[in-house]
Each structure stands twice: as structure tokens, then as C-alpha cells.
Design a protein around this motif. Structure first.
Motif, PDB file in Angstrom:
ATOM      1  N   VAL A  33      39.734 -35.124 -26.404  1.00 44.38           N
ATOM      2  CA  VAL A  33      40.334 -36.263 -25.698  1.00 44.38           C
ATOM      3  C   VAL A  33      40.193 -37.539 -26.509  1.00 44.38           C
ATOM      4  CG1 VAL A  33      40.233 -37.707 -23.637  1.00 44.38           C
ATOM      5  CG2 VAL A  33      39.957 -35.231 -23.426  1.00 44.38           C
ATOM      6  N   VAL A  34      38.994 -37.828 -26.982  1.00 41.82           N
ATOM      7  CA  VAL A  34      38.753 -39.086 -27.696  1.00 41.82           C
ATOM      8  C   VAL A  34      39.523 -39.130 -29.009  1.00 41.82           C
ATOM      9  CG1 VAL A  34      37.010 -40.522 -28.804  1.00 41.82           C
ATOM     10  CG2 VAL A  34      36.521 -39.475 -26.595  1.00 41.82           C
ATOM     11  N   GLU A  35      39.454 -38.065 -29.776  1.00 42.14           N
ATOM     12  CA  GLU A  35      40.119 -38.070 -31.089  1.00 42.14           C
ATOM     13  C   GLU A  35      41.637 -38.120 -30.955  1.00 42.14           C
ATOM     14  OE1 GLU A  35      38.565 -34.774 -33.312  1.00 42.14           O
ATOM     15  OE2 GLU A  35      36.495 -35.527 -33.220  1.00 42.14           O
ATOM     16  N   GLU A  36      42.182 -37.426 -29.968  1.00 42.43           N
ATOM     17  CA  GLU A  36      43.642 -37.463 -29.796  1.00 42.43           C
ATOM     18  C   GLU A  36      44.091 -38.818 -29.248  1.00 42.43           C
ATOM     19  OE1 GLU A  36      47.290 -36.220 -30.577  1.00 42.43           O
ATOM     20  OE2 GLU A  36      45.440 -35.163 -31.100  1.00 42.43           O
ATOM     21  N   ALA A  37      43.301 -39.415 -28.372  1.00 42.21           N
ATOM     22  CA  ALA A  37      43.621 -40.752 -27.873  1.00 42.21           C
ATOM     23  C   ALA A  37      43.643 -41.753 -29.023  1.00 42.21           C
ATOM     24  CB  ALA A  37      42.610 -41.180 -26.814  1.00 42.21           C
ATOM     25  N   GLU A  38      42.690 -41.625 -29.929  1.00 43.15           N
ATOM     26  CA  GLU A  38      42.657 -42.526 -31.089  1.00 43.15           C
ATOM     27  C   GLU A  38      43.850 -42.279 -32.006  1.00 43.15           C
ATOM     28  OE1 GLU A  38      37.836 -43.355 -31.355  1.00 43.15           O
ATOM     29  OE2 GLU A  38      38.710 -41.720 -32.542  1.00 43.15           O
ATOM     30  N   ALA A  39      44.192 -41.012 -32.217  1.00 37.94           N
ATOM     31  CA  ALA A  39      45.317 -40.683 -33.097  1.00 37.94           C
ATOM     32  C   ALA A  39      46.638 -41.178 -32.515  1.00 37.94           C
ATOM     33  CB  ALA A  39      45.375 -39.171 -33.323  1.00 37.94           C
ATOM     34  N   CYS A  40      46.763 -41.113 -31.195  1.00 35.69           N
ATOM     35  CA  CYS A  40      48.002 -41.521 -30.522  1.00 35.69           C
ATOM     36  C   CYS A  40      47.985 -42.992 -30.096  1.00 35.69           C
ATOM     37  CB  CYS A  40      48.245 -40.658 -29.284  1.00 35.69           C
ATOM     38  SG  CYS A  40      48.632 -38.937 -29.643  1.00 35.69           S
ATOM     39  N   GLN A  41      46.840 -43.660 -30.316  1.00 34.97           N
ATOM     40  CA  GLN A  41      46.700 -45.045 -29.841  1.00 34.97           C
ATOM     41  C   GLN A  41      47.068 -45.136 -28.358  1.00 34.97           C
ATOM     42  OE1 GLN A  41      45.647 -48.225 -31.752  1.00 34.97           O
ATOM     43  NE2 GLN A  41      44.568 -46.328 -32.253  1.00 34.97           N
ATOM     44  N   ALA A  42      46.486 -44.220 -27.596  1.00 34.14           N
ATOM     45  CA  ALA A  42      46.761 -44.133 -26.168  1.00 34.14           C
ATOM     46  C   ALA A  42      45.470 -44.285 -25.371  1.00 34.14           C
ATOM     47  CB  ALA A  42      47.414 -42.791 -25.836  1.00 34.14           C
ATOM     48  N   PRO A  43      45.442 -45.133 -24.357  1.00 37.56           N
ATOM     49  CA  PRO A  43      44.268 -45.218 -23.490  1.00 37.56           C
ATOM     50  C   PRO A  43      44.067 -43.888 -22.773  1.00 37.56           C
ATOM     51  CG  PRO A  43      46.128 -46.363 -22.503  1.00 37.56           C
ATOM     52  CD  PRO A  43      46.548 -45.993 -23.890  1.00 37.56           C
ATOM     53  N   ALA A  44      42.828 -43.583 -22.407  1.00 32.73           N
ATOM     54  CA  ALA A  44      42.571 -42.288 -21.765  1.00 32.73           C
ATOM     55  C   ALA A  44      41.370 -42.371 -20.837  1.00 32.73           C
ATOM     56  CB  ALA A  44      42.348 -41.198 -22.817  1.00 32.73           C
ATOM     57  N   ILE A  45      41.339 -41.435 -19.898  1.00 36.14           N
ATOM     58  CA  ILE A  45      40.254 -41.331 -18.927  1.00 36.14           C
ATOM     59  C   ILE A  45      39.531 -40.012 -19.147  1.00 36.14           C
ATOM     60  CG2 ILE A  45      39.677 -41.201 -16.466  1.00 36.14           C
ATOM     61  CD1 ILE A  45      42.504 -42.706 -16.099  1.00 36.14           C
ATOM     62  N   ILE A  46      38.232 -40.095 -19.357  1.00 34.62           N
ATOM     63  CA  ILE A  46      37.397 -38.905 -19.481  1.00 34.62           C
ATOM     64  C   ILE A  46      36.853 -38.609 -18.093  1.00 34.62           C
ATOM     65  CG2 ILE A  46      35.270 -37.984 -20.461  1.00 34.62           C
ATOM     66  CD1 ILE A  46      35.817 -39.723 -22.923  1.00 34.62           C
ATOM     67  N   SER A  47      37.298 -37.506 -17.538  1.00 33.55           N
ATOM     68  CA  SER A  47      37.023 -37.186 -16.138  1.00 33.55           C
ATOM     69  C   SER A  47      36.066 -36.009 -16.043  1.00 33.55           C
ATOM     70  CB  SER A  47      38.354 -36.869 -15.436  1.00 33.55           C
ATOM     71  OG  SER A  47      38.183 -36.739 -14.048  1.00 33.55           O
ATOM     72  N   ILE A  48      35.108 -36.103 -15.121  1.00 40.72           N
ATOM     73  CA  ILE A  48      34.082 -35.075 -14.990  1.00 40.72           C
ATOM     74  C   ILE A  48      33.885 -34.733 -13.520  1.00 40.72           C
ATOM     75  CG2 ILE A  48      31.666 -34.450 -15.415  1.00 40.72           C
ATOM     76  CD1 ILE A  48      33.077 -37.381 -17.302  1.00 40.72           C
ATOM     77  N   HIS A  49      34.002 -33.479 -13.192  1.00 36.76           N
ATOM     78  CA  HIS A  49      33.719 -32.993 -11.841  1.00 36.76           C
ATOM     79  C   HIS A  49      32.193 -32.904 -11.663  1.00 36.76           C
ATOM     80  CE1 HIS A  49      33.530 -30.048  -8.511  1.00 36.76           C
ATOM     81  NE2 HIS A  49      34.725 -30.526  -8.190  1.00 36.76           N
TER      82      HIS A  49
END
Length: 288
Positions: A33-49
């Protein structure tokens, strides 16, 4: 950078895009999630159940918080489907910047009371709160559960709920289900209900069970007013399908040999979803 859900979604709402909330299960998924968000310059939410939090342990999230805080991309660490006040407090103590309290199976007034209690506690320390009205279906393929029969969110009830609780985001039930849909199960979103809710409330709306739904319906939901889409099964299925393929063809046992291709498979799904949500190259909006 690690930010609040309020800030993350306020920019998305203003600019009419959505942000993916990707359920992580271990450090490989966090990396994806983190690396792809950085590559795409896209904000992201890391979600945990909560079950994933119990598996990973509290100390693990010191690493997650440091990794996301050091990134130029805005991230939120979010508790998904917290079932109790204790679940929420545990996540907050781990450094989460957003929590969900899911009282959707409670009687309406009990849901209001529980959500309001969580809102008062979380807001006092700057943590955002998500709640849920109505019920999300179950395909039987996800630890997040769900119900056999969906109860759609009542738009008038949603308006009353938001007013009385002060919640920051609302997960709405419009026909989705957790997990991968079986071949004989075809999801159909009730976008008219979503439109009615969006006209009544002024907070970001959330779509749970975002995996395996038709792209055109997800795009329409975002156009109407969804700012957060939960993705878990699609990403995890790609990861573990690749893992099974590798292990069926080799006798390796070193994680650094087995998992890189699995992480890449998860990244492909993440990138596809980010493109669908129109969140790619949106980081610049947070730097203005």
C-alpha cells in the motif's frame, strides 16, 4: 505524512475523488500500500480490522506510524469495524488517526449512544470517527463478516444520526458485501439511496465491500458522493494466488525470495483501484 481522516477526505470531497482504504494483514501488505501510493502519488488509508490488529500486535504499528510519517504522501491509519469502545481505545493508543465504531447491528438508539461516546473520546485527542448505518452483506469469504440480508441505510435516519452523534464519516449500506462474490451472486448498488443520503448530510460517505463490484457502479458512487472505498479481498486474493503459484512450483522457504512477486501482485490491484477512484497524482492537492 500521517494525517487525520477529516483532513484526508475533506480534500477528496472538495475535488470529487475517492481514496482507497486497503486492509493490511502484515508488513507485506503495508509495503504494498505505502510503496504503491508513493509511486502513484496517491493518498491512501491503511485499514486494520480488530482481528488483524490482534494478530499483528500493538507494537507493530510503531513501525507503520513511522513509515507513513516519513513519507511525503498523506496516509491515515484507520481501525475498521471496531466492535466496542475498548477496540477503539486500543487503536487510539497504537497511534491510529481514525477509528470506526460499528454499532450497525445494535438497535438504532443504542448505535447513536455508542457512537456519540466514541466521538466525544476520539475528538478530544484529534482522532476522526467513522460509523455505520444499515448492514453490509456477506459472501462468506471475508473475516469482516456481514449479514445474509442487507438492511439498506435509511436516508432520513442517516441525517438524524449524523446530527446527533457528530460523527466525521458515515459508512452506508447500498447493496455491497464483504469478500469476493460467488459466481451466482451479482451485486447491484442502489445508487438512488446513496444520492438521497448525499443530499441530506454534508460529511464524507464510505463504501464498504468495495472488492469485486462493477467498476462503472463504483465510479458512479464516487460521482454521487462516496469519498472512501474499502478494499481488502481483491488485493489479498491477488497476493495469495501468486504465493500459491510460487510455492507450487518451488521448494523455497526464504520470505525474501517468495514474497516480492506477491507484493507486486497486490500492488497491481492497488494501482487499478487508485485509478478507478481517480486518486492518482492527487498528493499535490495536499501540499497547497
Amino acid at each position: 505524512m500521517l494525517v487525520s481522516m477529516n483532513y484526508l477526505l475533506s480534500v477528496a470531497k472538495k475535488n470529487k475523488f475517492a481514496i482507497g482504504a486497503f486492509n493490511v494483514a502484515d508488513s507485506s501488505f503495508v509495503r504494498a500500500v505505502v510503496e504503491e501510493a508513493e509511486a502513484c502519488q496517491a493518498p491512501a488509508i491503511i485499514s486494520i480490522h480488530p482481528t488483524e490488529l490482534s494478530f499483528l500486535t500493538d507494537d507493530f504499528f510503531a513501525y507503520v506510524a513511522k513509515r507513513t510519517s516519513n513519507s511525503p504522501v498523506p496516509f491515515v491509519i484507520h481501525l475498521d469495524h471496531g466492535g466496542s469502545f475498548d477496540d477503539v481505545m486500543r487503536a487510539i493508543s497504537c497511534g491510529f488517526t481514525s477509528v470506526m465504531i460499528d454499532g450497525s447491528l445494535l438497535p438504532y438508539e443504542d448505535n447513536v449512544t455508542l457512537t456519540k461516546k466514541v466521538v466525544e473520546a476520539a475528538h478530544s485527542i484529534g482522532v476522526s470517527v467513522e460509523a455505520e448505518l444499515g448492514t453490509i452483506g456477506s459472501t462468506g469469504t471475508s473475516v469482516e463478516g456481514g449479514v445474509s440480508k442487507v438492511i439498506y441505510t435509511d436516508p432520513a435516519e442517516a441525517e438524524d444520526f449524523v446530527t446527533r452523534t457528530g460523527v466525521d464519516t458515515l459508512a452506508v449500506a447500498i447493496g455491497t458485501a464483504h469478500g469476493i462474490y460467488p459466481k451466482d451472486m451479482e451485486p447491484k448498488l442502489k445508487l438512488d439511496i446513496l444520492a438521497d443520503i448525499a443530499n441530506r448530510v454534508d460529511i464524507p460517505l464510505v463504501l464498504h465491500g468495495g472488492s469485486a463490484n462493477p467498476d462503472e457502479e463504483i465510479a458512479s458512487a464516487i460521482e454521487i458522493g462516496i469519498q472512501k472505498v474499502n478494499i481488502s479481498s481483491d488485493m489479498k486474493a491477488a497476493y495469495f494466488d501468486k504465493c500459491r503459484e510460487i510455492l507450487s512450483e518451488n521448494t523455497w522457504w526464504d520470505p525474501n525470495v517468495i514474497y516480492p512477486d506477491c507484493i507486486d501482485a497486490a500492488k497491481e490491484v492497488i494501482r487499478t483501484k487508485m485509478k478507478l477512484f481517480n486518486s492518482i497524482n492527487k498528493v499535490e492537492l495536499y501540499l497547497q
